[in-house]
Design an enzyme around this catalytic site. Structure first.
Site, PDB file in Angstrom:
ATOM      1  N   HIS A  56     -98.704 -48.485  17.120  1.00 11.04           N
ATOM      2  CA  HIS A  56     -97.454 -48.221  16.262  1.00 11.04           C
ATOM      3  C   HIS A  56     -96.936 -49.527  15.695  1.00 11.04           C
ATOM      4  O   HIS A  56     -96.263 -49.346  14.912  1.00 11.04           O
ATOM      5  CB  HIS A  56     -96.575 -47.383  16.989  1.00 11.04           C
ATOM      6  CG  HIS A  56     -96.693 -45.899  16.990  1.00 11.04           C
ATOM      7  ND1 HIS A  56     -95.835 -44.963  17.620  1.00 11.04           N
ATOM      8  CD2 HIS A  56     -97.437 -45.108  16.086  1.00 11.04           C
ATOM      9  CE1 HIS A  56     -96.298 -43.593  17.252  1.00 11.04           C
ATOM     10  NE2 HIS A  56     -97.140 -43.788  16.591  1.00 11.04           N
ATOM     11  N   HIS A  65     -88.204 -42.498   8.179  1.00  9.54           N
ATOM     12  CA  HIS A  65     -89.145 -42.858   9.144  1.00  9.54           C
ATOM     13  C   HIS A  65     -88.597 -44.093   9.965  1.00  9.54           C
ATOM     14  O   HIS A  65     -89.503 -44.367  10.746  1.00  9.54           O
ATOM     15  CB  HIS A  65     -90.078 -43.317   8.211  1.00  9.54           C
ATOM     16  CG  HIS A  65     -91.492 -43.451   8.802  1.00  9.54           C
ATOM     17  ND1 HIS A  65     -92.073 -44.808   9.159  1.00  9.54           N
ATOM     18  CD2 HIS A  65     -92.345 -42.550   9.272  1.00  9.54           C
ATOM     19  CE1 HIS A  65     -93.159 -44.753   9.830  1.00  9.54           C
ATOM     20  NE2 HIS A  65     -93.502 -43.184   9.919  1.00  9.54           N
ATOM     21  N   LYS A  83     -86.721 -45.723  13.091  1.00  8.40           N
ATOM     22  CA  LYS A  83     -86.166 -45.322  14.341  1.00  8.40           C
ATOM     23  C   LYS A  83     -85.201 -46.088  15.057  1.00  8.40           C
ATOM     24  O   LYS A  83     -85.334 -47.414  15.021  1.00  8.40           O
ATOM     25  CB  LYS A  83     -87.535 -45.141  15.381  1.00  8.40           C
ATOM     26  CG  LYS A  83     -88.546 -44.237  15.102  1.00  8.40           C
ATOM     27  CD  LYS A  83     -89.693 -44.899  14.186  1.00  8.40           C
ATOM     28  CE  LYS A  83     -90.772 -44.015  14.170  1.00  8.40           C
ATOM     29  NZ  LYS A  83     -91.337 -44.144  12.530  1.00  8.40           N
TER      30      LYS A  83
END
Ligand SMILES: O=C(O)c1c[nH]c2c(-c3ccccc3)cccc2c1=O
Length: 468
Positions: free
Chosen positions: A117, A354, A356
């Site tokens: 990620h 999108h 965080k």
């Protein structure tokens, strides 16, 4: 103001936090002129004359990515760090085959369900090195109408040979950002990253004021248990965080675009383990016993179905918010903590998140004791889960983010102001993406779930959502 701010002006205004949002197509220009960047700005020659770069990410559209570099930089060596396997890897290599300057690095994913990620750019210039840690995939959609976060490091100058020492790390900052970044790269055990490790070792990172918060797959024990995931947060906050007495009754805010399986009830992982790390402070291990955690202590921000339906992209925004009904059904307790996505101050209430971000908020939500932007969603795979009676931290994915603590930006700093006109020298304004105070879901609100149909009300483009 409507004039197009130059990149230098943007970076000057962004100092000292250097925390920006990506530009959004379709919102008033003023919101794209304030602390906002597009990928082309980050890769522009205004940032420096590029020698070579590395692009760590989850999704890479290579032909599109190459278009984002200025023409004079498109032939410079580019390392693509990814986690693709099987057909995904074949497709990725196909996209790269016309670009001889590209080298591929496949991050090893030894833990099942793990993903790569981490979203990071390493940019080596003729006059220094820059690190960019962000939340956007390298695909056009992620830089179009979503809210994404970007931290751009200061330009780290090259160390001259005399400053280099054979052992140990020279030219690090008091947050140990350089040492932690080198350790993160080492965990890939990849030859192509060895080169980048050398580049980093040869540069002066003393101006890095943020902490690195990263995750690497594995079962981490001993000292390593506190190097990654939520246990790194627990270590940093326990040693360099706010005084426990100062942040009594403060709340953890968590904002993310996907949710994993968190267990049958909140006391296990969400409040029993993960929140304990986020509530850590100097002086005491944690602030609340898990059983005392209420919706006052934990405020989660996650797009509601209505947020997605009315967003600029409409229901298709939900294709990047992969919360599945199987998990949603098993953890109804989680929905009690939820707040809507709202970002009027930044002109991004309709730019689906999108990004965080995580923070510790004062009871009136006007201040924060720390702030974090990261690739890590609300999942055990990302933050890690304790095993073997707390002696081992099991992490499945690679993640990377940065944490801002006030005292590293202002001498004796204890908090950031989240309200611009109430900031002072001692309490500087921190440009958070979302609006405070947070707005809880109404009784009628439901969290966005991506694998069920929505045919009751059309989205902002007049369409329904019928997943494949
Ligand atoms: O790291 C990121 O940014 C993202 C990671 N996974 C995503 C997925 C996905 C969901 C389940 C299995 C595999 C992939 C789907 C749509 C967007 C994302 C995404 O944006």
């Amino acid at each position: 103001e409507d004039h197009q701010a130059t990149f230098q002006e943007v970076m000057k205004e962004a100092s000292p936090f250097n925390f920006l949002l990506t530009k959004v197509t379709g919102i008033p220009a003023e919101f794209n002129n304030k602390l906002s960047v597009h990928i082309k700005d980050i890769l522009s020659v205004e940032m420096g004359e590029l020698v070579e770069s590395a692009q760590f990410n989850f999704m890479h559209d290579i032909p599109w990515l190459m278009e984002q570099y200025p023409a004079e930089h498109r032939s410079k060596p580019l390392l693509i760090v990814h986690g693709e396997e099987r057909q995904g890897k074949v497709t990725l290599h196909e996209g790269a085959q016309n670009f001889p300057n590209i080298t591929m690095c496949q991050a090893k994913l030894d833990m099942i369900y793990g993903t790569h990620h981490s979203k990071m750019m390493l940019l080596l210039y003729t006059n220094g090195l820059r690190v960019v840690i962000h939340t956007a995939n390298l695909i056009e959609q992620d830089w179009y109408q979503k809210t994404q976060g970007v931290w751009i490091s200061p330009l780290f100058p090259k160390l001259d040979k005399s400053q280099m020492s054979s052992d140990g790390i020279t030219g690090d900052s008091i947050t140990h950002f350089k040492k932690d970044l080198v350790e993160y790269l080492t965990m890939y055990k990849s030859f192509s990253l060895l080169r980048w490790k050398q580049h980093i070792l040869q540069h002066d990172f003393t101006s890095a004021k943020v902490f690195l918060v990263a995750s690497v797959p594995g079962r981490h024990t001993g000292e390593s248990k506190n190097k990654w995931g939520h246990m790194k947060v627990r270590k940093v906050l326990g040693k360099q965080g706010p005084q426990a007495s100062f942040v009594k009754n403060w709340s953890v805010a968590g904002q993310f675009s996907s949710v994993g399986s968190l267990g049958a009830d909140q006391s296990k992982y969400l409040c029993g383990e993960w929140l304990q790390s986020m509530l850590s402070a100097k002086g005491v291990g944690t602030l609340y016993a898990a059983k005392d955690v209420t919706i006052k202590t934990l405020k989660l921000i996650f797009p509601s179905k209505e947020n997605v339906r009315t967003s600029l992209e409409g229901y298709p925004a939900g294709a990047s918010i992969p919360y599945n009904i199987q998990n949603a059904r098993k953890q109804q307790y989680f929905h009690a903590f939820l707040h809507k996505w709202k970002a009027d101050k930044r002109g991004r209430s309709r730019a689906s998140p999108h990004i965080k971000t995580y923070a510790l908020l004062s009871p009136d939500s006007k201040n924060a004791a720390w702030f974090m932007v990261t690739s890590a969603n609300m999942s055990k795979a990302a933050w890690g889960t304790l095993e073997k009676n707390g002696n081992q931290l099991m992490i499945r994915s690679y993640e990377i983010g940065v944490m801002f603590l006030p005292e590293y930006f202002v001498d004796g700093g204890e908090q950031f102001s989240l309200v611009e006109d109430q900031s002072t020298e001692a309490t500087p304004y921190f440009p958070i993406p979302w609006d405070v105070p947070l707005e809880p879901y109404t009784k009628a609100d439901r969290p966005w779930v991506w694998d069920i149909p929505y045919t009751d009300k059309p989205d902002s483009h007049g369409n329904a959502w019928i997943p494949g």
